[in-house]
Design a protein around this motif. Structure first.
Motif, PDB file in Angstrom:
ATOM      1  N   ALA A 266      12.812 -12.424  -8.259  1.00 15.11           N
ATOM      2  CA  ALA A 266      13.894 -12.328  -9.111  1.00 15.11           C
ATOM      3  C   ALA A 266      14.773 -11.411  -8.818  1.00 15.11           C
ATOM      4  O   ALA A 266      15.014 -10.592  -7.919  1.00 15.11           O
ATOM      5  CB  ALA A 266      13.303 -11.686 -10.286  1.00 15.11           C
ATOM      6  N   LYS A 267      16.306 -11.477  -9.482  1.00 16.08           N
ATOM      7  CA  LYS A 267      17.646 -10.870  -8.967  1.00 16.08           C
ATOM      8  C   LYS A 267      17.269  -9.297  -9.207  1.00 16.08           C
ATOM      9  O   LYS A 267      16.397  -8.969 -10.186  1.00 16.08           O
ATOM     10  CB  LYS A 267      18.603 -11.250  -9.722  1.00 16.08           C
ATOM     11  CG  LYS A 267      19.389 -12.535  -9.638  1.00 16.08           C
ATOM     12  CD  LYS A 267      20.543 -12.888 -10.318  1.00 16.08           C
ATOM     13  CE  LYS A 267      21.080 -14.329 -10.034  1.00 16.08           C
ATOM     14  NZ  LYS A 267      21.854 -14.672 -10.706  1.00 16.08           N
ATOM     15  N   ARG A 268      17.886  -8.358  -8.277  1.00 13.88           N
ATOM     16  CA  ARG A 268      17.645  -6.845  -8.290  1.00 13.88           C
ATOM     17  C   ARG A 268      16.281  -6.446  -8.373  1.00 13.88           C
ATOM     18  O   ARG A 268      15.844  -5.369  -8.862  1.00 13.88           O
ATOM     19  CB  ARG A 268      18.415  -6.530  -9.835  1.00 13.88           C
ATOM     20  CG  ARG A 268      19.793  -6.862  -9.758  1.00 13.88           C
ATOM     21  CD  ARG A 268      20.632  -6.210 -11.116  1.00 13.88           C
ATOM     22  NE  ARG A 268      19.927  -6.885 -12.247  1.00 13.88           N
ATOM     23  CZ  ARG A 268      20.141  -8.053 -12.785  1.00 13.88           C
ATOM     24  NH1 ARG A 268      21.262  -8.894 -12.207  1.00 13.88           N
ATOM     25  NH2 ARG A 268      20.074  -8.475 -14.057  1.00 13.88           N
ATOM     26  N   SER A 269      15.256  -7.290  -7.765  1.00  9.59           N
ATOM     27  CA  SER A 269      13.782  -6.901  -7.587  1.00  9.59           C
ATOM     28  C   SER A 269      13.818  -5.986  -6.419  1.00  9.59           C
ATOM     29  O   SER A 269      14.558  -6.392  -5.441  1.00  9.59           O
ATOM     30  CB  SER A 269      12.852  -7.992  -7.543  1.00  9.59           C
ATOM     31  OG  SER A 269      13.166  -8.848  -6.659  1.00  9.59           O
ATOM     32  N   GLY A 270      12.699  -5.297  -6.034  1.00 15.84           N
ATOM     33  CA  GLY A 270      12.684  -4.846  -4.940  1.00 15.84           C
ATOM     34  C   GLY A 270      13.152  -3.341  -5.035  1.00 15.84           C
ATOM     35  O   GLY A 270      13.759  -2.752  -5.843  1.00 15.84           O
ATOM     36  N   ALA A 271      12.926  -2.565  -3.834  1.00 17.54           N
ATOM     37  CA  ALA A 271      13.522  -1.272  -3.873  1.00 17.54           C
ATOM     38  C   ALA A 271      14.964  -1.101  -3.695  1.00 17.54           C
ATOM     39  O   ALA A 271      15.787  -1.954  -3.309  1.00 17.54           O
ATOM     40  CB  ALA A 271      12.788  -0.379  -2.405  1.00 17.54           C
ATOM     41  N   PRO A 272      15.529   0.054  -4.427  1.00 21.50           N
ATOM     42  CA  PRO A 272      17.068   0.172  -4.254  1.00 21.50           C
ATOM     43  C   PRO A 272      17.430   0.344  -2.807  1.00 21.50           C
ATOM     44  O   PRO A 272      16.718   1.028  -2.093  1.00 21.50           O
ATOM     45  CB  PRO A 272      17.371   1.291  -5.248  1.00 21.50           C
ATOM     46  CG  PRO A 272      15.806   2.163  -5.409  1.00 21.50           C
ATOM     47  CD  PRO A 272      14.867   1.260  -5.176  1.00 21.50           C
ATOM     48  N   LYS A 273      18.730  -0.080  -2.664  1.00 21.39           N
ATOM     49  CA  LYS A 273      19.427   0.463  -1.259  1.00 21.39           C
ATOM     50  C   LYS A 273      19.544   1.481  -0.991  1.00 21.39           C
ATOM     51  O   LYS A 273      19.730   2.422  -1.953  1.00 21.39           O
ATOM     52  CB  LYS A 273      20.759  -0.586  -1.396  1.00 21.39           C
ATOM     53  CG  LYS A 273      20.748  -1.898  -1.453  1.00 21.39           C
ATOM     54  CD  LYS A 273      20.208  -2.587  -0.493  1.00 21.39           C
ATOM     55  CE  LYS A 273      20.123  -3.962  -0.717  1.00 21.39           C
ATOM     56  NZ  LYS A 273      19.198  -4.954  -0.193  1.00 21.39           N
TER      57      LYS A 273
END
Length: 88
Positions: free
Chosen positions: A45-52
């Motif tokens: 999904a969009k914006r999933s995962g760890a933040p930059k």
């Protein structure tokens, strides 16, 4: 009246599947998000995962070779000091 019309499910049946493993250890059967290797629940999904620039991923360095060697050196100094005191 629900369930009386035919659904076109052929594209979904032939779409690539998610590459993640479930809690059971079996492969996820959900279709992967277009252009990704995972389904929407496993990171596609969009914006999933760890933040930059995730600050939580920084390492503390306690187990580097230098830190281990420093602790061994301090341990040897303490042991030698104790032996020297006990020798008097």
């Amino acid at each position: 009246m629900s369930g009386t019309h035919e659904r076109n499910t052929e594209p979904m049946k032939h779409s690539p599947r998610c590459g993640a493993k479930t809690r059971k250890g079996t492969p996820c059967q959900a279709p992967a998000v277009r252009g990704k290797n995972r389904c929407r629940m496993h990171g596609g999904a969009k914006r999933s995962g760890a933040p930059k620039g995730n600050k939580n991923a920084l390492k503390h360095g306690q187990y580097t070779a230098e830190a281990k060697e420093f602790r061994r050196h301090v341990h040897r100094l303490l042991k030698d000091g104790k032996e020297m005191i006990d020798g008097f």
